[in-house]
Design an enzyme around this catalytic site. Structure first.
Site, PDB file in Angstrom:
ATOM      1  N   GLY A  31       0.824  -1.213   0.000  1.00 47.40           N
ATOM      2  CA  GLY A  31       0.000   0.000   0.000  1.00 47.40           C
ATOM      3  C   GLY A  31       0.853   1.257   0.000  1.00 47.40           C
ATOM      4  O   GLY A  31       2.031   1.215  -0.346  1.00 47.40           O
ATOM      5  N   HIS A  37       4.246   1.978  -8.158  1.00 48.31           N
ATOM      6  CA  HIS A  37       3.311   0.849  -8.097  1.00 48.31           C
ATOM      7  C   HIS A  37       2.400   0.839  -9.328  1.00 48.31           C
ATOM      8  O   HIS A  37       2.062  -0.222  -9.863  1.00 48.31           O
ATOM      9  CB  HIS A  37       2.419   0.945  -6.845  1.00 48.31           C
ATOM     10  CG  HIS A  37       3.155   0.824  -5.557  1.00 48.31           C
ATOM     11  ND1 HIS A  37       3.360   1.888  -4.712  1.00 48.31           N
ATOM     12  CD2 HIS A  37       3.731  -0.254  -4.957  1.00 48.31           C
ATOM     13  CE1 HIS A  37       4.019   1.477  -3.638  1.00 48.31           C
ATOM     14  NE2 HIS A  37       4.264   0.193  -3.762  1.00 48.31           N
ATOM     15  N   GLN A  61       8.368  -8.901   7.852  1.00 52.23           N
ATOM     16  CA  GLN A  61       9.550  -8.349   7.166  1.00 52.23           C
ATOM     17  C   GLN A  61      10.073  -7.078   7.821  1.00 52.23           C
ATOM     18  O   GLN A  61      10.984  -6.444   7.297  1.00 52.23           O
ATOM     19  CB  GLN A  61       9.274  -8.148   5.670  1.00 52.23           C
ATOM     20  CG  GLN A  61       8.304  -7.034   5.316  1.00 52.23           C
ATOM     21  CD  GLN A  61       7.984  -7.024   3.821  1.00 52.23           C
ATOM     22  OE1 GLN A  61       7.214  -7.841   3.338  1.00 52.23           O
ATOM     23  NE2 GLN A  61       8.590  -6.119   3.080  1.00 52.23           N
TER      24      GLN A  61
END
Ligand code: PAF
Length: 287
Positions: A31, A37, A61
């Protein structure tokens, strides 16, 4: 754009699209979307009949002192951008769906994770490998798209998909840059205006190394040195690494030759942001 809020809905969507023919393209994200993106969505749109993205801020992560809790969450704006870019569906799993109670599997790629970001962020790439495997298993795409800004991550995912014989193609999409060359990143939002202005030095550092390489320089130390000077001149002192490596393996090279393109990778801290970038230092093309 269809919202798929659980695994059942995702599986139904994938099965129906597969039955209708044409490949499924998948763009996994965390996001806080930006033009980088959207370039992934456009690449997927060009190559696949059906396009699905995911938004999942993956806790495994992030290290204990990293920015998981403050990582920008901008779901409404993200949905609007994905819809405008022609994304067909968005998978939005909860943490419990990805990591249900009793979850204990770990995935490690020790060699490719060992240096660079892996050395500075212990466990980061284990978390990436794990979540990407789960997401790919869930979505079952024909092609998955990742940004080349995260160069080490990209090589790791290529290796993972090959090693685990996953039936899909992995595509790397070139970095999208701001007008001063700063690589687009969700973390650029952490920069204040003065830091943002200085951040353009990352790109200039890469260009300086590329120019030196094009002038025939083959010493990794000298190529790294010229990039460090540019960062230093911009007042960027917290340099985690500036490294010239073999572009396919990320192994250290004693001397850069024309046989294999080197890649320069760098990571710095600027204010509360951690920024990374890279460039293949080929002698001819306009990387
Ligand atoms: O690059 C990212 O945004 C993330 O690391 C990824 C690949 C979506 C996994 O969480």
């Amino acid at each position: 754009m269809e919202l798929l809020t659980d695994a059942q809905a995702l599986t139904r969507w994938s099965r129906a699209r597969r039955a209708s023919g044409g490949g499924i393209g998948f763009v996994p994200t965390m996001g806080a979307l930006h033009a980088g993106h959207i370039a992934l969505i456009h690449a997927a749109r060009q190559q696949c009949a059906h396009v699905v993205a995911s938004i999942f801020v993956n806790p495994t992560q992030f290290g204990p002192n990293e920015d998981f809790s403050r990582y920008p969450r901008t779901l409404e704006a993200d949905q609007a951008m994905l819809t405008a870019a022609g994304c067909d569906a968005l998978y939005l799993p909860e943490v419990r769906e990805i990591y249900p109670e009793g979850f204990q599997t770990r995935i490690q790629l020790p060699e490719i994770s060992a240096g660079l970001c892996g050395a500075v962020r212990p466990g980061h790439f284990d978390g990436v490998a794990l979540v990407v495997t789960i997401l790919l298993n869930r979505v079952q795409p024909d092609v998955a798209f990742f940004g080349l800004k995260d160069y080490q991550q990209f090589l790791l995912i290529e290796r993972l998909v090959t090693d685990l014989a996953m039936p899909l193609r992995v595509v790397g999409v070139p970095t999208v840059r701001e007008s001063d060359g700063l690589a687009m990143s969700s973390r650029n939002r952490y920069l204040n205006p003065e830091e943002r202005q200085r951040a353009g030095a990352l790109y200039r550092a890469l260009l300086a190394a590329r120019d030196l390489r094009r002038a025939g320089e083959g010493s990794p130390e000298l190529l790294e040195g010229v990039a460090r000077e540019v960062l230093h001149a911009a007042g960027i002192e917290r340099v985690e690494y500036v490294a010239v490596r073999a572009a396919r393996t990320l192994l250290k090279v004693a001397t850069v030759t024309d046989d294999e393109d080197p890649v320069m990778l760098l990571a710095v801290r600027l204010g509360s942001a951690r920024l990374i970038d890279n460039m293949v230092l080929s002698r001819e093309d306009g990387a």
